[in-house]
Design an enzyme around this catalytic site. Structure first.
Site, mmCIF file in Angstrom:
data_model
loop_
_atom_site.group_PDB
_atom_site.id
_atom_site.type_symbol
_atom_site.label_atom_id
_atom_site.label_comp_id
_atom_site.label_asym_id
_atom_site.label_seq_id
_atom_site.Cartn_x
_atom_site.Cartn_y
_atom_site.Cartn_z
ATOM 1 N N GLU A 1 0.814 -1.219 0.000
ATOM 2 C CA GLU A 1 0.000 0.000 0.000
ATOM 3 C C GLU A 1 0.848 1.270 0.000
ATOM 4 O O GLU A 1 0.540 2.229 -0.713
ATOM 5 C CB GLU A 1 -0.920 0.009 1.229
ATOM 6 N N ASP A 2 1.926 1.297 0.783
ATOM 7 C CA ASP A 2 2.643 2.552 1.047
ATOM 8 C C ASP A 2 4.021 2.661 0.408
ATOM 9 O O ASP A 2 4.705 3.667 0.605
ATOM 10 C CB ASP A 2 2.793 2.749 2.563
#
Length: 714
Positions: free
Chosen positions: A77-78
């Site tokens: 996700e990051d």
């Protein structure tokens, strides 16, 4: 709090000596590299968060696969790492878990009801596929809650409320007592700061006295255990602030009326000793019968087992005692995570009853996919208050508060539910819609001629009963539609064979029906019978290509004329279906609408908020939208209660003229000495025009109220 990898490794090895530490090191190394330049809102290095999540998972004694996925849960996700990268580095199992957590997180960032519903749906789907996903998500939320102080007040409250509404109840459903309690305790402090401070202050003033009292009772129980050579450890606690708050709110009582404010917990080695300890305690102190609960014989829905009893000391002090075995205590703390086994490699318990509720929720969502309804249903059902009922033979049935004899019948057996005709509660004959209370003895009366009806959905509260009743009604309707459709088709077939001297064999008929994209005769009949499919000229030409187009005239008895309404609306998944506007709510273009399939009237269009849709069969609701067609005038009717003054009728009709609305009828009648009711019926193009007229009516000085009435569509 763990801040270095070696601390995590030692924690895992303490309970899992043969853990794959190389896998853990690799996962930590990738996570540390991926998050190297990132910081959290607390200004700490980001890697602190995955380490904390992994540590929480280790507290629940999870395996190295779960903990590695916990270390990696934010990587896709990051950071620049992709799902394919994680698959190559760690294999499909870990990659699938991390990806599932990522999918949930992507939606939950948006603070809307639909986003929340989608997040919850994805969590439940992921959980019923691999429960490790939700365990990681709960650990992720727990660490975020622990560091909530880094955010501004409005964000703190939003996250805290979301945690109380969704995440803590999910932890409860999975039986994860420790995680649930910490989620609730921290969230309550941020969501309700004033209430938290007030209760904390009240409790602290009684704390020293209470602990002294508990210590005295503890010594007496310890002496009893020693006398009868029963092994056991004794702990005590003061009720949590959020639990006190909920009890005060629900029962509208003062703090000194909370009987289980103080509690002792006794942990022993066997079920036999649990009951022996309870017997000795009841001999030594007076107990409150209504406060005695045997959750060993009748576990809670999340698997929790224990004996609860509330006693009264000689000084009049009331407090609760909980008695359980070591294994029961482990399950109460760890819940579903307590059953994970490392040697066998079992990571998901397919038949665990704690997941039944989540599977039922997904089934309910499939029947009614509306996201707002789904979220409301989940919130209402996640942490139900429970009641305990008895069969005539003494078996205890655990149900949701508000349950009826119908819920009780379906809990015993589906067949009993489908044939129940009445109930005897505490030796009194009662209606099936009667709400039951804890302690009731319930006997279900059955008859082969009794069957569920749609009204039952108004009374039942359990997901099982709702699902079974809906399935029965849908099946019955389906059979009726199949029979109706078959009659229509056979009539057409007979007429075609006779008129055009066609000789059609069974295989030939099947081939012709396949041209309408039906491989199943029953499905074909069902769609004809329910008006989902119309045998119009186009369909008949497809079925009988040898017949000339001018000779094809669908029987008026078979097909009904499609009304003008089809220019106004479009219906998802349907063509040429009869539709009418509901007279109960009279929808107007611009208002949110939904279609409901009826037996006799085809599709009826209601306003979404229509009260008559409150307890309908969800699967019969269909998505409906307004078309761009504007050349239609909707008839509306209003009652205006006015103070009788000269010229008022002229002012009211002037409002309609101002907004180009044609008045069809206007009349007045006396409603009091100086009060008149003006009844006005007029036409509008859409709801925006109607709102302008309504607001203008309200501005007239002598108009007391403006009430929209039912009226028939033109």
């Amino acid at each position: 709090m763990i801040k270095r990898f070696f601390e995590l490794q030692e924690k895992v090895l303490d309970y899992h000596k043969k853990a794959n530490t190389e896998l853990l090191k690799k996962a930590y190394s990738v996570a540390a590299k991926a998050h190297i330049n990132q910081k959290r809102a607390t200004n700490e290095p980001y890697i602190i968060h995955p380490l904390a999540v992994a540590s929480i998972l280790a507290d629940s004694h999870l395996d190295e696969i779960s903990i590695s996925a916990g270390l990696l849960h934010d990587v896709i996700e990051d950071t620049e790492y992709t799902r394919e990268d994680i698959t190559k580095l760690f294999g499909k199992e870990i990659s699938e878990i991390v990806w599932s957590v990522t999918k949930i997180s992507k939606i939950s960032d948006f603070d809307t009801e639909i986003a929340k519903a989608e997040t919850l749906k994805k969590m439940i789907i992921a959980m019923t596929t691999d429960v490790r996903v939700i365990l990681i998500k709960l650990a992720d939320r727990l660490h975020n809650i622990r560091t909530l102080g880094a955010f501004k007040e409005d964000k703190r409250k939003r996250i805290a409320n979301e945690t109380l509404e969704i995440y803590a109840p999910i932890a409860y459903r999975l039986g994860m007592g420790n995680i649930r309690k910490e989620l609730e305790d921290i969230s309550f402090k941020h969501a309700y700061p004033e209430e938290y401070e007030k209760i904390t202050k009240e409790v602290s003033s009684k704390k020293e006295w209470a602990i002294n009292q508990l210590e005295s009772i503890k010594k007496e129980i310890k002496s009893t255990l020693k006398k009868y050579k029963i092994p056991g450890k004794i702990y005590f606690r003061i009720k949590r602030e959020i639990s006190i708050y909920r009890k005060l709110e629900k029962q509208n009582i003062a703090l000194d009326k909370v009987y289980d404010l103080l509690a002792l917990r006794i942990i022993t080695d066997s079920i036999e000793h649990c009951y022996a300890i309870m017997g000795e305690i009841h001999q030594k102190w007076r107990h409150i019968p209504s406060r005695w609960r045997d959750f060993i014989a009748n576990p809670k829905i999340n698997g929790y087992q224990s004996i609860h009893t509330t006693i009264i000391t000689k000084k009049g002090m009331k407090f609760e005692i909980q008695i359980r075995t070591k294994e029961m205590h482990k399950v109460a703390i760890e819940g579903i995570a307590a059953h994970w086994k490392y040697k066998e490699g079992i990571s998901f318990i397919e038949n665990d009853v704690r997941l039944d509720w989540f599977r039922e929720m997904m089934e309910a969502h499939r029947n009614n996919p509306n996201p707002e309804d789904f979220l409301t249903h989940i919130k209402q059902d996640l942490t139900p208050n429970e009641i305990y009922l008895f069969t005539p033979k003494g078996k205890i049935i655990n149900l949701k508060s508000g349950a009826t004899p119908i819920d009780f019948a379906y809990t015993i057996h589906t067949e009993i539910g489908e044939h129940c005709k009445g109930a005897i509660v505490n030796e009194q004959l009662v209606p099936l819609k009667t709400k039951l209370n804890s302690g009731d003895v319930v006997e279900i009366l059955t008859s082969k001629n009794s069957n569920p009806n749609i009204d039952w959905l108004k009374y039942v509260v359990t997901s099982r009963a709702k699902k079974k009743i809906t399935n029965y009604i849908q099946k019955k309707e389906s059979l009726l539609n199949i029979a109706k459709g078959k009659r229509i088709w056979l009539k057409i077939l007979r007429e075609s064979k006779k008129k055009y001297k066609l000789k059609l064999k069974e295989d030939d008929i099947k081939n012709r029906i396949e041209k309408l994209h039906y491989t199943d005769l029953e499905a074909f009949f069902r769609d004809i019978g329910s008006n989902k499919k119309s045998l119009d000229k186009k369909a008949l030409k497809t079925l009988f290509p040898e017949i000339s187009a001018q000779d094809i005239t669908p029987s008026k008895k078979i097909t009904r004329k499609i009304p003008y309404i089809h220019k106004l609306i479009s219906v998802e998944g349907y063509q040429d279906i009869d539709a009418t506007f509901a007279k109960c709510c009279n929808p107007i273009k611009g208002e949110k609408i939904v279609g409901y399939i009826t037996k006799n009237r085809g599709l009826v269009i209601h306003k979404e908020e229509c009260i008559n849709l409150k307890n309908v069969v969800p699967s019969r609701l269909k998505k409906v939208e307004w078309n761009e067609f504007d050349n239609y005038l909707y008839l509306v009717k209003y009652d205006l209660i006015v103070y009788d003054k000269p010229g008022l009728l002229s002012m009211i009709s002037g409002v309609n003229a101002k907004f180009n609305s044609n008045i069809k009828k206007i009349e007045n009648e006396k409603a009091g000495q100086k009060i008149t009711k003006i009844k006005i019926t007029f036409e509008v193009k859409n709801v925006n025009q109607l709102k302008k007229i309504f607001n203008e009516y309200k501005k007239i000085k002598d108009v007391s109220s403006v009430i929209r009435k039912r009226t028939s569509i033109k």
